[in-house]
Enzyme design. Sequence first.
Site, short mmCIF file in Angstrom:
data_model
loop_
_atom_site.label_atom_id
_atom_site.label_comp_id
_atom_site.label_asym_id
_atom_site.label_seq_id
_atom_site.Cartn_x
_atom_site.Cartn_y
_atom_site.Cartn_z
N ALA A 74 16.60 -2.22 77.55
CA ALA A 74 17.37 -2.25 76.29
C ALA A 74 16.52 -2.48 75.04
O ALA A 74 17.07 -2.64 73.95
CB ALA A 74 18.52 -3.26 76.35
N ALA A 75 15.19 -2.46 75.18
CA ALA A 75 14.34 -2.60 73.97
C ALA A 75 14.61 -1.44 73.01
O ALA A 75 14.73 -1.63 71.80
CB ALA A 75 12.86 -2.63 74.35
N GLY A 76 14.73 -0.24 73.58
CA GLY A 76 14.99 0.94 72.75
C GLY A 76 16.35 0.84 72.06
O GLY A 76 16.50 1.22 70.90
N ASP A 77 17.35 0.33 72.77
CA ASP A 77 18.69 0.18 72.18
C ASP A 77 18.64 -0.86 71.06
O ASP A 77 19.23 -0.66 69.99
CB ASP A 77 19.70 -0.25 73.25
CG ASP A 77 19.91 0.84 74.30
OD1 ASP A 77 19.83 2.03 73.94
OD2 ASP A 77 20.14 0.49 75.48
P1 ADP Z 1 12.61 2.38 75.27
O1 ADP Z 1 13.19 1.05 75.61
O2 ADP Z 1 13.63 3.36 74.74
O3 ADP Z 1 11.73 2.94 76.33
P2 ADP Z 1 10.30 1.41 73.89
O4 ADP Z 1 9.83 0.85 75.17
O5 ADP Z 1 9.37 2.27 73.11
O6 ADP Z 1 11.68 2.17 74.01
O7 ADP Z 1 10.71 0.14 73.00
C1 ADP Z 1 11.34 0.28 71.77
C2 ADP Z 1 10.66 -0.57 70.72
O8 ADP Z 1 10.72 -1.95 71.10
C3 ADP Z 1 9.17 -0.26 70.57
O9 ADP Z 1 8.94 0.79 69.66
C4 ADP Z 1 8.64 -1.60 70.05
O10 ADP Z 1 8.84 -1.72 68.67
C5 ADP Z 1 9.52 -2.60 70.79
N1 ADP Z 1 8.83 -2.99 72.03
C6 ADP Z 1 8.95 -2.43 73.26
N2 ADP Z 1 8.13 -3.03 74.16
C7 ADP Z 1 7.48 -4.01 73.47
C8 ADP Z 1 6.50 -4.99 73.82
N3 ADP Z 1 6.03 -5.09 75.08
N4 ADP Z 1 6.07 -5.82 72.84
C9 ADP Z 1 6.56 -5.74 71.59
N5 ADP Z 1 7.46 -4.84 71.19
C10 ADP Z 1 7.92 -3.98 72.10
#
Ligand code: ADP
Length: 308
Positions: A249-252
């Site tokens: 859910a980081a992307g969300d």
């Molecule tokens: P998704 O969850 O859609 O695969 P990402 O993994 O690129 O998308 O994560 C979305 C955003 O969350 C990233 O662009 C970044 O800003 C933040 N993010 C993701 N993983 C990390 C991490 N390990 N540390 C810090 N920020 C992160």
Amino acid sequence: MTIIVFGSINIDLVVTTPCLPVPGETLTGKDFLTTPGGKGANQAVALAKLGIPTHIVGRVGGDTFGVELIENLQSSGLKTANIFIDKNINSGIAIITVEDSGENQIIIIPGANGRVNDEDVERLSHLLPEATAILLQLEIPINTVVAAAKAARNANISVILDPAPAQTHFPDELYPLIDIITPNELEAEKLVGFPVNGEETAAKAAGILLQRGVKCAVIKLGAKGVYCANAEEAFFTPAFPVHAVDTVAAGDAFNSGLAAALFQKLPLRTAVVWGAAAGALATTKRGAQTSLPERVTFDNFLKEKGIL
Ligand code: ADP
């Protein structure tokens, strides 16, 4: 004013086991957990937690999960009057098996999400006059996503599309309807046909997406950060250094942080930083909706970083 999220609402049925079964094998696992998910629901809950008035529009099934899912969304503070209960089908589910090593298997049954159609677009159209933006993802039928983007464009509402999960077949007519597209590395690769894994390849991919007609491309590069380009500017924003424990859910969270800043009329550069902050915070906690930051936590994080 409000934001509309139009998309999937799922229940995740998560089983943990020492090791994944091989075909034909029966084994005894360890734990069972049900958690609400679906990219539409996750993005909507993320916005509500950030205190943004948000409508969620979509479908759940006529099963008990449907009732639970709606109750969960309401308790997060979302407006749910436009969720249709489709009595003839099950709610969208994901059956997730996770073994001790972290390796997993996931089966998704779209159920009601797979039946979201023009009638739902009709329902959401009534909300457009009060909305500033609509958030879309690709866990509902793509022709319905196109119809929703057209309706939003006709109403002068900003369209933010997360092209997730990664698609090989993305309709050309959708690009010019998008104000902001937000692929991660894999999704960007599927759209442009070459690996996207850093600032340089993201810049190339963004250029192609702009040529295809999107107004702004925001490419999420996980722990590396975010690349953003539109006709006026192009910039890279590094990720916030955090102790990541689970990137679900980081992307969300990113999309909702971005949309929340734009809702508050902040500039694009700030919106990308807000997205990165919400994404980073979501990685510091386990789970999908449980990991999405509350507004206080979010504001404190921004203050700590000297941004608020
Ligand atoms: P998704 O969850 O859609 O695969 P990402 O993994 O690129 O998308 O994560 C979305 C955003 O969350 C990233 O662009 C970044 O800003 C933040 N993010 C993701 N993983 C990390 C991490 N390990 N540390 C810090 N920020 C992160």
